[in-house]
Design a protein around this motif. Structure first.
Motif, PDB file in Angstrom:
ATOM      1  N   TYR A  72       0.647  -1.167   0.155  1.00 12.93           N
ATOM      2  CA  TYR A  72      -0.010  -0.087  -0.097  1.00 12.93           C
ATOM      3  C   TYR A  72       1.021   1.176  -0.221  1.00 12.93           C
ATOM      4  O   TYR A  72       1.626   1.296   1.007  1.00 12.93           O
ATOM      5  N   PHE A  73       0.705   2.121  -0.830  1.00 15.32           N
ATOM      6  CA  PHE A  73       1.405   3.412  -1.051  1.00 15.32           C
ATOM      7  C   PHE A  73       0.398   4.713  -0.891  1.00 15.32           C
ATOM      8  O   PHE A  73      -0.880   4.498  -1.266  1.00 15.32           O
ATOM      9  N   ASN A  74       0.712   5.415   0.069  1.00 12.32           N
ATOM     10  CA  ASN A  74      -0.047   6.663   0.309  1.00 12.32           C
ATOM     11  C   ASN A  74       0.207   7.554  -1.003  1.00 12.32           C
ATOM     12  O   ASN A  74       0.713   7.338  -1.859  1.00 12.32           O
ATOM     13  N   ASN A  75      -0.591   8.886  -0.910  1.00 18.04           N
ATOM     14  CA  ASN A  75      -0.914   9.500  -2.244  1.00 18.04           C
ATOM     15  C   ASN A  75       0.438  10.119  -2.893  1.00 18.04           C
ATOM     16  O   ASN A  75       0.638  10.207  -3.740  1.00 18.04           O
ATOM     17  N   GLN A  76       1.077  10.408  -1.621  1.00 15.04           N
ATOM     18  CA  GLN A  76       2.307  11.120  -1.970  1.00 15.04           C
ATOM     19  C   GLN A  76       3.439  10.286  -2.524  1.00 15.04           C
ATOM     20  O   GLN A  76       4.102  10.640  -3.607  1.00 15.04           O
ATOM     21  N   GLU A  77       3.428   8.915  -2.205  1.00 19.50           N
ATOM     22  CA  GLU A  77       4.389   7.911  -2.589  1.00 19.50           C
ATOM     23  C   GLU A  77       3.762   7.528  -4.129  1.00 19.50           C
ATOM     24  O   GLU A  77       4.566   7.450  -4.921  1.00 19.50           O
ATOM     25  N   VAL A  78       2.557   7.560  -4.364  1.00 18.53           N
ATOM     26  CA  VAL A  78       2.001   7.223  -5.768  1.00 18.53           C
ATOM     27  C   VAL A  78       2.462   8.349  -6.710  1.00 18.53           C
ATOM     28  O   VAL A  78       2.701   8.119  -7.756  1.00 18.53           O
ATOM     29  N   SER A  79       2.248   9.493  -6.123  1.00 20.59           N
ATOM     30  CA  SER A  79       2.627  10.673  -7.084  1.00 20.59           C
ATOM     31  C   SER A  79       3.966  10.540  -7.636  1.00 20.59           C
ATOM     32  O   SER A  79       4.506  10.897  -8.710  1.00 20.59           O
ATOM     33  N   PRO A 113     -10.092   5.132  -7.473  1.00 19.72           N
ATOM     34  CA  PRO A 113     -10.534   6.525  -8.271  1.00 19.72           C
ATOM     35  C   PRO A 113      -9.913   7.627  -7.557  1.00 19.72           C
ATOM     36  O   PRO A 113      -9.469   8.662  -8.169  1.00 19.72           O
ATOM     37  N   SER A 114      -9.750   7.882  -6.463  1.00 21.96           N
ATOM     38  CA  SER A 114      -9.333   9.151  -5.600  1.00 21.96           C
ATOM     39  C   SER A 114      -7.897   9.302  -5.963  1.00 21.96           C
ATOM     40  O   SER A 114      -7.410  10.216  -6.408  1.00 21.96           O
ATOM     41  N   GLN A 115      -6.986   8.310  -5.844  1.00 24.02           N
ATOM     42  CA  GLN A 115      -5.625   8.400  -6.220  1.00 24.02           C
ATOM     43  C   GLN A 115      -5.454   8.454  -7.627  1.00 24.02           C
ATOM     44  O   GLN A 115      -4.602   9.071  -7.955  1.00 24.02           O
ATOM     45  N   GLN A 116      -6.132   7.971  -8.450  1.00 23.28           N
ATOM     46  CA  GLN A 116      -6.116   8.283  -9.946  1.00 23.28           C
ATOM     47  C   GLN A 116      -6.436   9.522 -10.138  1.00 23.28           C
ATOM     48  O   GLN A 116      -5.748  10.043 -11.243  1.00 23.28           O
ATOM     49  N   ALA A 117      -7.382  10.115  -9.564  1.00 19.14           N
ATOM     50  CA  ALA A 117      -7.721  11.565  -9.807  1.00 19.14           C
ATOM     51  C   ALA A 117      -6.412  12.460  -9.292  1.00 19.14           C
ATOM     52  O   ALA A 117      -5.846  13.432  -9.997  1.00 19.14           O
ATOM     53  N   VAL A 119      -3.278  11.434  -9.332  1.00 14.40           N
ATOM     54  CA  VAL A 119      -2.137  11.173 -10.214  1.00 14.40           C
ATOM     55  C   VAL A 119      -2.257  12.266 -11.363  1.00 14.40           C
ATOM     56  O   VAL A 119      -1.450  12.746 -11.796  1.00 14.40           O
ATOM     57  N   ARG A 120      -3.620  12.087 -11.866  1.00 19.36           N
ATOM     58  CA  ARG A 120      -3.739  13.109 -13.022  1.00 19.36           C
ATOM     59  C   ARG A 120      -3.430  14.669 -12.815  1.00 19.36           C
ATOM     60  O   ARG A 120      -3.244  15.424 -13.791  1.00 19.36           O
ATOM     61  N   MET A 121      -4.035  14.913 -11.669  1.00 15.62           N
ATOM     62  CA  MET A 121      -3.737  16.469 -11.302  1.00 15.62           C
ATOM     63  C   MET A 121      -2.382  16.716 -11.039  1.00 15.62           C
ATOM     64  O   MET A 121      -1.756  18.034 -11.371  1.00 15.62           O
ATOM     65  N   MET A 122      -1.565  15.633 -10.348  1.00 11.19           N
ATOM     66  CA  MET A 122      -0.197  15.684 -10.330  1.00 11.19           C
ATOM     67  C   MET A 122       0.640  15.921 -11.645  1.00 11.19           C
ATOM     68  O   MET A 122       1.210  16.895 -12.027  1.00 11.19           O
ATOM     69  N   GLN A 123       0.102  15.226 -12.649  1.00 12.54           N
ATOM     70  CA  GLN A 123       0.980  15.028 -13.863  1.00 12.54           C
ATOM     71  C   GLN A 123       0.403  16.383 -14.750  1.00 12.54           C
ATOM     72  O   GLN A 123       1.330  16.952 -15.597  1.00 12.54           O
ATOM     73  N   GLY A 124      -0.537  16.998 -14.321  1.00 13.29           N
ATOM     74  CA  GLY A 124      -0.936  18.365 -14.851  1.00 13.29           C
ATOM     75  C   GLY A 124      -0.178  19.530 -14.221  1.00 13.29           C
ATOM     76  O   GLY A 124       0.028  20.619 -14.725  1.00 13.29           O
ATOM     77  N   ALA A 125       0.336  19.230 -13.072  1.00 11.67           N
ATOM     78  CA  ALA A 125       0.662  20.453 -12.162  1.00 11.67           C
ATOM     79  C   ALA A 125       2.229  20.394 -12.227  1.00 11.67           C
ATOM     80  O   ALA A 125       2.556  21.607 -11.660  1.00 11.67           O
ATOM     81  N   VAL A 126       2.857  19.416 -12.367  1.00 13.66           N
ATOM     82  CA  VAL A 126       4.253  19.193 -12.253  1.00 13.66           C
ATOM     83  C   VAL A 126       4.878  18.919 -13.480  1.00 13.66           C
ATOM     84  O   VAL A 126       4.523  17.874 -14.179  1.00 13.66           O
ATOM     85  N   HIS A 127       5.952  19.639 -13.682  1.00 11.03           N
ATOM     86  CA  HIS A 127       6.569  19.342 -15.223  1.00 11.03           C
ATOM     87  C   HIS A 127       7.844  19.022 -14.863  1.00 11.03           C
ATOM     88  O   HIS A 127       8.640  19.734 -14.113  1.00 11.03           O
ATOM     89  N   TYR A 128       8.783  18.263 -15.704  1.00 11.84           N
ATOM     90  CA  TYR A 128       9.983  18.068 -15.539  1.00 11.84           C
ATOM     91  C   TYR A 128      10.798  17.980 -17.100  1.00 11.84           C
ATOM     92  O   TYR A 128      10.544  17.454 -17.788  1.00 11.84           O
ATOM     93  N   TYR A 129      11.747  19.045 -16.883  1.00  8.81           N
ATOM     94  CA  TYR A 129      12.308  19.395 -17.953  1.00  8.81           C
ATOM     95  C   TYR A 129      13.954  18.953 -18.162  1.00  8.81           C
ATOM     96  O   TYR A 129      14.512  19.277 -17.102  1.00  8.81           O
TER      97      TYR A 129
END
Length: 312
Positions: A72-79, A113-117, A119-129
């Motif tokens: 089991y991973f918490n939301n921060q670990e999943v992100s 479903p809440s973790q999926q949401a 992750v999607r929010m994180m991917q839209g908010a954090v960018h790696y260049y």
């Protein structure tokens, strides 16, 4: 129910089964036969080892069956996991490029479903260049395979080596500034080399390989190379900004230490790396002062004069 959620539940449902019927999925998850067939295909793509059995008692059999201990991973670990996957995709060329979409699908299917949401929010908010790969080496996976299997190979070297065929045993892969390298030993001369993989023009496994080195022997060869190859000592002074630049971009033959209120960059290089050392030190701009050897200092100053002459 979304397909990703259903697949996750189906994986849990099948985790303690050795065989199952299509009807089991249809009844348990209230889906049609067509949907069940699609799900079985999707589960197989996700890595569930199964095969179909024909006949009156036919169905599906799960091979290499083992109990699965849930993690089991918490939301921060999943992100963090998904952020790392996204960062790796940006390399463009990796030995595992084709695996990333499948890994992402598997992980996403295992989330609520809440973790999926999240992750999607994180991917839209954090960018790696990061710098994209300069080239796409065609034999990258082959090099990784011979490293893991401790097998030698025959390669056609780049033109600068005379475009000759040599036998090598690879030790490790390196990625720097958009380029993939491989550290290896030439089996004929026991010489340690660093290859740009995109410049290797042909690759094939040796059918009847000679005696190969194990990992510990390869490590000793590398250590000997690093001690004897970089035989010209150098010393430079760096400012605080220069030290920060060093931490972002340096090589194993370079080191940093405090020297009073300044930093000292020191290490060793080979005569063949002279021009590259000058180019590397120029990247520090005004944050570096070359101390020794005199030849490196003079070459550095000469390069600066050329740059200044462009504005005269």
């Amino acid at each position: 129910m979304k397909k990703s959620e259903r697949l996750n539940l189906e994986l849990a449902f099948l985790s303690n089964k050795v065989v199952f019927q299509l009807q089991d999925l249809m009844t348990t998850f209230d889906i049609s036969k067509r949907t069940a067939l699609r799900d079985v295909a999707a589960l197989e793509e996700l890595g569930l080892p199964l095969y179909s059995e024909v006949g009156p008692g036919g169905g599906y059999k799960i091979t290499q069956h083992r109990s699965m201990i849930p993690i089991y991973f918490n939301n921060q670990e999943v992100s963090a996991i998904f952020f790392a996957l996204k960062a790796l995709k940006n390399l463009s060329s990796t030995p595992f490029s084709q695996s990333y979409p499948r890994i992402t699908d598997k992980l996403m299917a295992s989330l609520s479903p809440s973790q999926q949401a999240t992750v999607r929010m994180m991917q839209g908010a954090v960018h790696y260049y990061t710098g994209a790969s300069i080239s796409h080496p065609q034999f990258l996976n082959d090099f990784l395979t011979i490293i893991l299997e401790t097998r030698p190979a025959e390669i056609l070297c780049p033109v600068r080596w005379g475009a000759k065929t040599v036998e090598i045993q690879a030790f490790e892969l390196l990625y720097r500034n958009g380029i993939w390298f491989c550290e290896a030993v030439l089996l004929s001369s026991k010489e340690w080399v660093t290859l740009r993989i995109d410049q290797v023009e042909a690759f094939k496994l040796i059918k009847e390989p000679p005696t190969v080195f194990d990992r510990s022997q390869l490590h000793k060869l590398k250590q000997h190379y690093e001690k004897t190859h970089h035989d010209i000592a150098f010393y430079c002074l760096l400012t605080q900004k220069g030290a920060e630049k060093f931490e972002k971009n340096h090589y194993p033959n370079m080191h940093l230490r405090m020297l009073g209120e300044q930093y000292e960059l020191y290490g060793g290089y080979n005569k063949d790396e002279y021009e590259y050392m000058i180019e590397y030190l120029l990247s520090f701009g005004a944050e570096v002062k070359v101390q020794s050897p005199p030849a490196l200092q003079q070459g550095y100053i000469a390069k600066l004069k050329i740059l200044v002459s462009n504005y005269e």
